[in-house]
Design a protein around this motif. Structure first.
Motif, PDB file in Angstrom:
ATOM      1  N   LEU A 228       0.828  -1.207   0.000  1.00 11.73           N
ATOM      2  CA  LEU A 228       0.000   0.000   0.000  1.00 11.73           C
ATOM      3  C   LEU A 228       0.860   1.254   0.000  1.00 11.73           C
ATOM      4  O   LEU A 228       0.539   2.239  -0.674  1.00 11.73           O
ATOM      5  N   ILE A 229       1.972   1.231   0.721  1.00  8.22           N
ATOM      6  CA  ILE A 229       2.821   2.414   0.799  1.00  8.22           C
ATOM      7  C   ILE A 229       3.500   2.695  -0.540  1.00  8.22           C
ATOM      8  O   ILE A 229       3.886   3.835  -0.840  1.00  8.22           O
ATOM      9  N   ALA A 230       3.612   1.647  -1.375  1.00 14.81           N
ATOM     10  CA  ALA A 230       4.221   1.808  -2.698  1.00 14.81           C
ATOM     11  C   ALA A 230       3.199   2.103  -3.789  1.00 14.81           C
ATOM     12  O   ALA A 230       3.574   2.401  -4.928  1.00 14.81           O
ATOM     13  N   SER A 231       1.917   2.053  -3.442  1.00 18.59           N
ATOM     14  CA  SER A 231       0.857   2.274  -4.432  1.00 18.59           C
ATOM     15  C   SER A 231       0.759   3.750  -4.802  1.00 18.59           C
ATOM     16  O   SER A 231       0.656   4.618  -3.931  1.00 18.59           O
ATOM     17  N   ASP A 232       0.765   4.038  -6.102  1.00 20.93           N
ATOM     18  CA  ASP A 232       0.655   5.431  -6.559  1.00 20.93           C
ATOM     19  C   ASP A 232      -0.637   6.066  -6.061  1.00 20.93           C
ATOM     20  O   ASP A 232      -0.655   7.235  -5.656  1.00 20.93           O
ATOM     21  N   GLU A 233      -1.722   5.293  -6.083  1.00 16.57           N
ATOM     22  CA  GLU A 233      -3.020   5.818  -5.669  1.00 16.57           C
ATOM     23  C   GLU A 233      -3.023   6.197  -4.187  1.00 16.57           C
ATOM     24  O   GLU A 233      -3.510   7.260  -3.793  1.00 16.57           O
ATOM     25  N   ILE A 234      -2.466   5.306  -3.365  1.00 12.04           N
ATOM     26  CA  ILE A 234      -2.404   5.568  -1.922  1.00 12.04           C
ATOM     27  C   ILE A 234      -1.455   6.729  -1.631  1.00 12.04           C
ATOM     28  O   ILE A 234      -1.751   7.599  -0.812  1.00 12.04           O
ATOM     29  N   ARG A 235      -0.335   6.741  -2.338  1.00 12.05           N
ATOM     30  CA  ARG A 235       0.622   7.834  -2.121  1.00 12.05           C
ATOM     31  C   ARG A 235       0.014   9.173  -2.446  1.00 12.05           C
ATOM     32  O   ARG A 235       0.174  10.162  -1.729  1.00 12.05           O
ATOM     33  N   LYS A 236      -0.735   9.207  -3.535  1.00 11.50           N
ATOM     34  CA  LYS A 236      -1.353  10.479  -3.966  1.00 11.50           C
ATOM     35  C   LYS A 236      -2.430  10.922  -2.979  1.00 11.50           C
ATOM     36  O   LYS A 236      -2.531  12.102  -2.633  1.00 11.50           O
ATOM     37  N   ALA A 237      -3.218   9.971  -2.486  1.00 10.56           N
ATOM     38  CA  ALA A 237      -4.351  10.324  -1.620  1.00 10.56           C
ATOM     39  C   ALA A 237      -3.940  10.595  -0.184  1.00 10.56           C
ATOM     40  O   ALA A 237      -4.504  11.474   0.468  1.00 10.56           O
ATOM     41  N   TYR A 238      -2.932   9.857   0.327  1.00  8.22           N
ATOM     42  CA  TYR A 238      -2.664   9.902   1.768  1.00  8.22           C
ATOM     43  C   TYR A 238      -1.235  10.241   2.142  1.00  8.22           C
ATOM     44  O   TYR A 238      -0.960  10.540   3.304  1.00  8.22           O
TER      45      TYR A 238
END
Length: 241
Positions: A228-238
């Protein structure tokens, strides 16, 4: 995972009056894990914890702990089964001393005087500053010291599962690092599974084994925290990009 989870929520719906706040929440915590729930303010993170503690029972769905349903139990029975909740805002007893606050944490246990003293010394080994301040009123402590006291008070009850709600809230960055180090230590050294709700998504994911993303009452993603910490979507949102 082949093992049974120690805590399991299945299809949990939570309402405040006519307003639904959680929609079909399902999550698991396994022995010796740190599991984080991340999400923005109002996503339902605290409500999830309150539902586990029996403070906001589900309208639908089940909550099981160590193989037994707990979603119909009063909060004090849930505590006796070994779930300890360290709430947002610390909520120490400000007009009682540090020592009495710690003794209050053991109210569900029948410790004799010797065992109570041993448990107290265990907490002082983790938080030496509390030993220095054992006779001070809790309300006179700094925010960081009150957070230490809230955690130590929870550990007095020998939890089978400990839940932290926004432990970094209102604390200086250096104290935040110290708190997260303690949470990892509790998990690794005492082998206590942890469910962590935290708005500081990077910190929450950096110490977790697995994590869930909660948005507007729905779980929208879950998986290993490092993914999750490497996910672009998660990084962008959180995680600020």
């Amino acid at each position: 995972m082949d093992k049974q989870p120690i805590l399991s929520l299945r299809d949990v719906d939570i309402f405040y009056g006519e307003v639904q706040s959680l929609f079909g929440i399902s999550l698991d915590v396994y022995e010796e894990e740190i599991v984080s729930i991340i999400g923005s303010n109002g996503a339902g993170k605290t409500t999830t914890m309150r539902s586990i503690m029996g403070l906001r029972p589900p309208k639908n769905g089940t909550i099981t702990f160590m193989g037994e349903r707990i979603d119909k139990l009063p909060s004090h029975n849930i505590v006796k089964r070994g779930i300890i909740y360290v709430p947002e805002g610390r909520l120490v007893f400000p007009d009682l001393s540090v020592q009495v606050n710690l003794e209050m944490g053991a109210y569900s246990k029948n410790y004799d005087r010797r065992r109570m003293a041993e448990k107290m010394e265990e907490q002082f080994a983790i938080f030496p500053r509390l030993k220095e301040r054992r006779n001070q009123l809790a309300g006179s402590l700094s925010g960081g010291e009150q957070q230490m006291l809230a955690i130590a008070r929870g550990l007095m009850a020998e939890p089978r599962l400990i839940m932290f709600d926004e432990p970094s809230l209102g604390l200086a960055p250096v104290i935040v690092d110290e708190m997260f180090d303690v949470i990892v230590r509790i998990n690794r050294e005492k082998h206590v599974p942890v469910l962590l709700v935290e708005q500081n998504a990077y910190m929450a994911l950096s110490i977790a084994h697995r994590a869930y993303v909660l948005e507007n009452g729905y779980i929208t993603a879950n998986g290993p925290a490092n993914e999750l910490i490497a996910s672009d979507e998660i990084r962008k949102a959180y995680l600020g990009g």
